[in-house]
Design a protein around this motif. Structure first.
Motif, PDB file in Angstrom:
ATOM      1  N   ALA A   1       0.832  -1.206   0.000  1.00 25.11           N
ATOM      2  CA  ALA A   1       0.000   0.000   0.000  1.00 25.11           C
ATOM      3  C   ALA A   1       0.866   1.255   0.000  1.00 25.11           C
ATOM      4  N   ARG A   2       1.932   1.247   0.782  1.00 21.65           N
ATOM      5  CA  ARG A   2       2.825   2.407   0.822  1.00 21.65           C
ATOM      6  C   ARG A   2       3.503   2.630  -0.519  1.00 21.65           C
ATOM      7  N   GLU A   3       3.949   1.558  -1.130  1.00 19.43           N
ATOM      8  CA  GLU A   3       4.645   1.684  -2.411  1.00 19.43           C
ATOM      9  C   GLU A   3       3.701   2.129  -3.531  1.00 19.43           C
ATOM     10  N   ALA A   4       2.427   1.743  -3.441  1.00 23.33           N
ATOM     11  CA  ALA A   4       1.463   2.101  -4.463  1.00 23.33           C
ATOM     12  C   ALA A   4       0.959   3.537  -4.319  1.00 23.33           C
ATOM     13  N   SER A   5       1.119   4.080  -3.139  1.00 25.28           N
ATOM     14  CA  SER A   5       0.623   5.423  -2.862  1.00 25.28           C
ATOM     15  C   SER A   5       1.647   6.467  -3.284  1.00 25.28           C
TER      16      SER A   5
END
Length: 125
Positions: A114-118
């Protein structure tokens, strides 16, 4: 005397800001865990919390003290020393912190994805 804190107590690859559930500030949960086995001196806390500056550790300890979670005791004498310990209220957070850590460990990959996609803060998505 309490056993020394493990310098590898916190995985350096596990940034505390990844934890979506926080108690106090970024470092408070880790400080509380460090104090879980008894009182510690400032220099002892710096061992596993090597990523924190002295200034930020001081600020976090003061905030935890203000909130009634940590007690600061000054021992007078030729070599004055200060120790920090959990209050009963602070100690009552150890169980919930264990549950939060277990949850984060179970969902680690999802949190990282989720962090990498944000998009990074300040960047348009």
């Amino acid at each position: 005397m309490t056993e020394p804190l493990d310098p590898e107590m916190f995985d350096p690859l596990c940034p505390s800001d990844l934890m979506p559930i926080r108690v106090g500030d970024k470092w408070a949960g880790m400080i509380i865990r460090c104090l879980g086995h008894g009182p510690r001196r400032f220099s002892e806390l710096r061992v596993p919390l090597r990523g924190i500056t002295a200034k930020v550790l001081t600020q976090s300890l003061r905030a935890l003290e203000r909130d009634g979670l940590v007690a600061r005791t000054v021992y007078a004498g030729p070599a004055q020393r200060v120790e920090y310990a959990l209050t009963p209220l602070g100690r009552s957070l150890l169980g919930p912190l264990d549950v939060m850590c277990a949850w984060a460990e179970e969902h680690w990959d999802e949190l990282l994805d989720a962090r990498e996609a944000s998009p990074a803060p300040g960047r348009a998505g």
